[in-house]
Design an enzyme around this catalytic site. Structure first.
Site, PDB file in Angstrom:
ATOM      1  N   CYS A 193       0.822  -1.217   0.000  1.00 41.39           N
ATOM      2  CA  CYS A 193       0.000   0.000   0.000  1.00 41.39           C
ATOM      3  C   CYS A 193       0.848   1.256   0.000  1.00 41.39           C
ATOM      4  O   CYS A 193       0.428   2.295  -0.517  1.00 41.39           O
ATOM      5  CB  CYS A 193      -0.917   0.017   1.224  1.00 41.39           C
ATOM      6  SG  CYS A 193      -1.746  -1.533   1.597  1.00 41.39           S
ATOM      7  N   ASP A 206      -5.300   2.492   5.033  1.00 40.86           N
ATOM      8  CA  ASP A 206      -6.517   2.822   5.771  1.00 40.86           C
ATOM      9  C   ASP A 206      -6.433   4.086   6.616  1.00 40.86           C
ATOM     10  O   ASP A 206      -7.246   4.999   6.486  1.00 40.86           O
ATOM     11  CB  ASP A 206      -6.898   1.668   6.703  1.00 40.86           C
ATOM     12  CG  ASP A 206      -7.171   0.380   5.945  1.00 40.86           C
ATOM     13  OD1 ASP A 206      -6.780   0.297   4.775  1.00 40.86           O
ATOM     14  OD2 ASP A 206      -7.767  -0.532   6.529  1.00 40.86           O
ATOM     15  N   LYS A 207      -5.486   4.155   7.551  1.00 42.78           N
ATOM     16  CA  LYS A 207      -5.436   5.267   8.503  1.00 42.78           C
ATOM     17  C   LYS A 207      -4.661   6.453   7.944  1.00 42.78           C
ATOM     18  O   LYS A 207      -4.771   7.565   8.458  1.00 42.78           O
ATOM     19  CB  LYS A 207      -4.791   4.825   9.831  1.00 42.78           C
ATOM     20  CG  LYS A 207      -5.318   3.518  10.390  1.00 42.78           C
ATOM     21  CD  LYS A 207      -6.821   3.466  10.448  1.00 42.78           C
ATOM     22  CE  LYS A 207      -7.349   2.069  10.704  1.00 42.78           C
ATOM     23  NZ  LYS A 207      -6.963   1.056   9.721  1.00 42.78           N
ATOM     24  N   CYS A 227      -5.383  -2.481  -0.725  1.00 39.31           N
ATOM     25  CA  CYS A 227      -6.293  -3.631  -0.886  1.00 39.31           C
ATOM     26  C   CYS A 227      -7.411  -3.337  -1.882  1.00 39.31           C
ATOM     27  O   CYS A 227      -8.082  -2.309  -1.796  1.00 39.31           O
ATOM     28  CB  CYS A 227      -6.866  -4.026   0.464  1.00 39.31           C
ATOM     29  SG  CYS A 227      -5.600  -4.383   1.705  1.00 39.31           S
ATOM     30  N   SER A 237     -12.121  -5.204   9.961  1.00 40.74           N
ATOM     31  CA  SER A 237     -11.476  -4.794   8.725  1.00 40.74           C
ATOM     32  C   SER A 237     -12.530  -4.499   7.672  1.00 40.74           C
ATOM     33  O   SER A 237     -13.633  -5.050   7.696  1.00 40.74           O
ATOM     34  CB  SER A 237     -10.560  -5.915   8.240  1.00 40.74           C
ATOM     35  OG  SER A 237     -10.258  -5.749   6.873  1.00 40.74           O
TER      36      SER A 237
END
Length: 559
Positions: A50, A124-125, A195, A473
């Site tokens: 990522c 994500d974060k 992802c 998730s």
């Protein structure tokens, strides 16, 4: 008007010669010294797909900034890989990293008197952390998404990161041999990018583009596509426009733009983490946007995206059909978005989409027609009841059914639950309860994909439910409820449950309840003992002391 609204202080102020001397020491020319300073915040690091390419993207942005009369200067913040830390004690640092990223951007830009910020985020974060940091500085800013990963292939089957998690459950069940298990793992992630399904990364990138804080197409362009390189080379052009017009993040992030973000996240079938992050972004922006607002928008929004984990498609498939702008044009044409919201192009959402053809929906394609949705109302259900007085979040696509009732099987950690599933100690009809993993009790509200993937892989996906004060998730699917508040560590009812208590999850009545009387709960509360966290130190200790509840977005600066 000078665009060096802040950086003049360190580069042109004759009363601050030491700052100028240090800038000259870096090799900066007079031309660069007299241009606006733009911090290029990279969340890049080498150990996951990522983020492994983000430093390269930051370099492209820095190099191209000169074309637009800007001085781009790269600085780094952190990231924690959810996929790598999932199921380990390291996952406690994942949500915490959002605050560290926001702190880093705020500290660097304000500490060095920069005029604006371009953040390159990939996981994500990273993204909500970057947006929160931009809102804190409130100087012209744009986020560049690192892009989605391409799908992997093994024996003709399309793979993604969740395939690797679910392979473990299939192996435990005896459906997958060692060779094929290894084959799935080696081929699930073919290269750079986040992802690929509508997990948290693609959910948040889509929400942020809909919010107006990234350029059109940023969220749906794959990491390895030529268009992503073009975005990096052109983003400074738009940052220059924001500087000239003095358009700042708080001009863009409003109640209406947050409603756009929620609408897009829900219509695509996005992750429950969107609730947590959008609440935190709203709190940071000073916008009154609560769980009730999320509930309202979710109820008014049909589920249209047939994306993994519960559907068939990946973000690369939407890219091939026109990308997120084509989907947003479809929503706008159907009266589902506020077109008058300002964006980082310096134009409104409607102006950005004016010349874009809407996606063509189909019952056998990525996007279903509004007339025949996958679900008539949104899947991100906000549930309340005697088990969640302050709220909880369930991701219910409709494929799981609308209600589930069963006896509780209680575990005080994810590790205990994983061992029980692995050793076939979980039975059909039960409701798995995993507690003491909320924002304070984790601490860090660790995200879980391993237990739900093991449940799916073991063939129990439609036969057991799972509730937790932790998070799931974006790759999770099945009958699951997270973000239960108050959490167990704060004395919430979930901490008082015992094996055998009957729990009901009802998507129609939006309730999460247990058949235990108030009197019995009070009696249990009197003998309840909290989790011992006296050995905490450093980052997690500070987080435990400062973090707000999940129903408030888990922010750490609310005091």
């Amino acid at each position: 008007m000078s665009l060096k609204k802040h950086s003049w202080e360190i580069s042109q102020n004759e009363e601050h010669p030491a700052g100028k001397a240090m800038l000259y020491a870096t090799g900066m020319s007079d031309k660069q010294m007299n241009q606006p300073f733009v911090g290029v915040a990279s969340c890049g690091y080498e150990s996951n797909p990522c983020n492994m390419h983000l430093n390269d993207f930051a370099g492209l942005i820095k190099e191209a900034s000169a074309t637009y009369g800007l001085t781009g200067l790269v600085f780094n913040t952190i990231g924690i890989s959810d996929g790598i830390s999932m199921g380990t004690s390291g996952m406690r640092y994942s949500l915490v990293s959002r605050e560290i990223i926001a702190d880093s951007i705020e500290s660097f830009i304000l500490g060095h008197s920069f005029d604006g910020c371009i953040a390159v985020a990939g996981c994500d974060k990273n993204m909500p952390g970057a947006i929160m940091g931009m809102l804190r500085i409130n100087r012209p800013s744009i986020m560049v998404y690192g892009g989605t990963i391409r799908s992997g292939i093994y024996k003709g089957e399309k793979l993604n990161i969740v395939s690797a998690f679910e392979a473990y459950g299939k192996r435990v069940k005896g459906e997958l041999g060692d060779e094929d298990y290894d084959g799935v793992i080696r081929n699930a992630c073919p290269g750079a990018g986040a992802c690929g399904g509508m997990y948290t990364a693609n959910t948040m990138s889509s929400a942020i583009e809909a919010m107006g804080m990234s350029l059109p197409y940023s969220s749906s362009t794959p990491a390895t596509a030529d268009e992503k390189v073009r975005e990096c080379k052109e983003v400074s052009e738009y940052l220059k426009i924001l500087l000239e017009k003095d358009i700042k993040p708080k001009d863009i992030v409003t109640k209406k733009s947050l409603e756009n973000a929620v609408t897009v996240a829900v219509a695509l079938g996005g992750s429950t983490n969107a609730v947590l992050h959008i609440l935190a972004i709203a709190k940071t922006a000073g916008v009154d946007f609560t769980l009730d607002d999320f509930k309202r928008v979710n109820h008014a929004t049909p589920l249209l995206g047939d994306f993994k984990p519960s559907g068939k498609f990946l973000m690369e498939d939407l890219f091939e059909q026109g990308g997120l702008p084509a989907f947003m044009k479809y929503l706008l044409n159907n009266g589902m978005l506020h077109g008058d919201c300002m964006t980082v192009t310096g134009k409104t959402l409607a102006e950005n989409l004016a010349n874009i053809d809407p996606v063509v929906p189909s019952m056998v394609n990525v996007i279903h027609p509004i007339e025949r949705p996958l679900k008539e109302t949104g899947h991100l259900c906000i549930l309340k009841g005697n088990l969640a007085p302050e709220g909880s979040v369930a991701k219910i696509s409709g494929k799981e059914g609308k209600s589930f009732t069963g006896p509780a099987k209680v575990y005080d950690s994810e590790l205990e639950a994983n061992e029980a599933i692995k050793n076939k100690q979980v039975n059909k009809g039960e409701v798995i309860v995993i507690r003491y993993i909320g924002p304070k009790g984790g601490p860090g509200m660790p995200e879980m994909l391993k237990p739900t993937s093991m449940i799916i892989g073991a063939g129990l996906g439609s036969d057991v439910a799972l509730i937790t004060d932790g998070r799931f998730s974006g790759g999770t699917h099945g009958f699951v409820v997270g973000h239960v508040t108050p959490e167990a560590y704060s004395g919430g009812p979930i901490g008082l449950l015992r094996d055998g208590d009957i729990i009901t999850i009802d998507a129609d009545s939006l309730s999460l309840s247990c058949e235990v009387s108030d009197a019995e709960m009070e009696a249990r509360k009197k003998v309840w003992k909290n989790k011992d966290l006296s050995d905490l130190q450093g980052t997690l200790k500070k987080y435990n002391k400062l973090v707000s509840s999940a129903s408030e977005g888990c922010v750490t600066d609310q005091f």
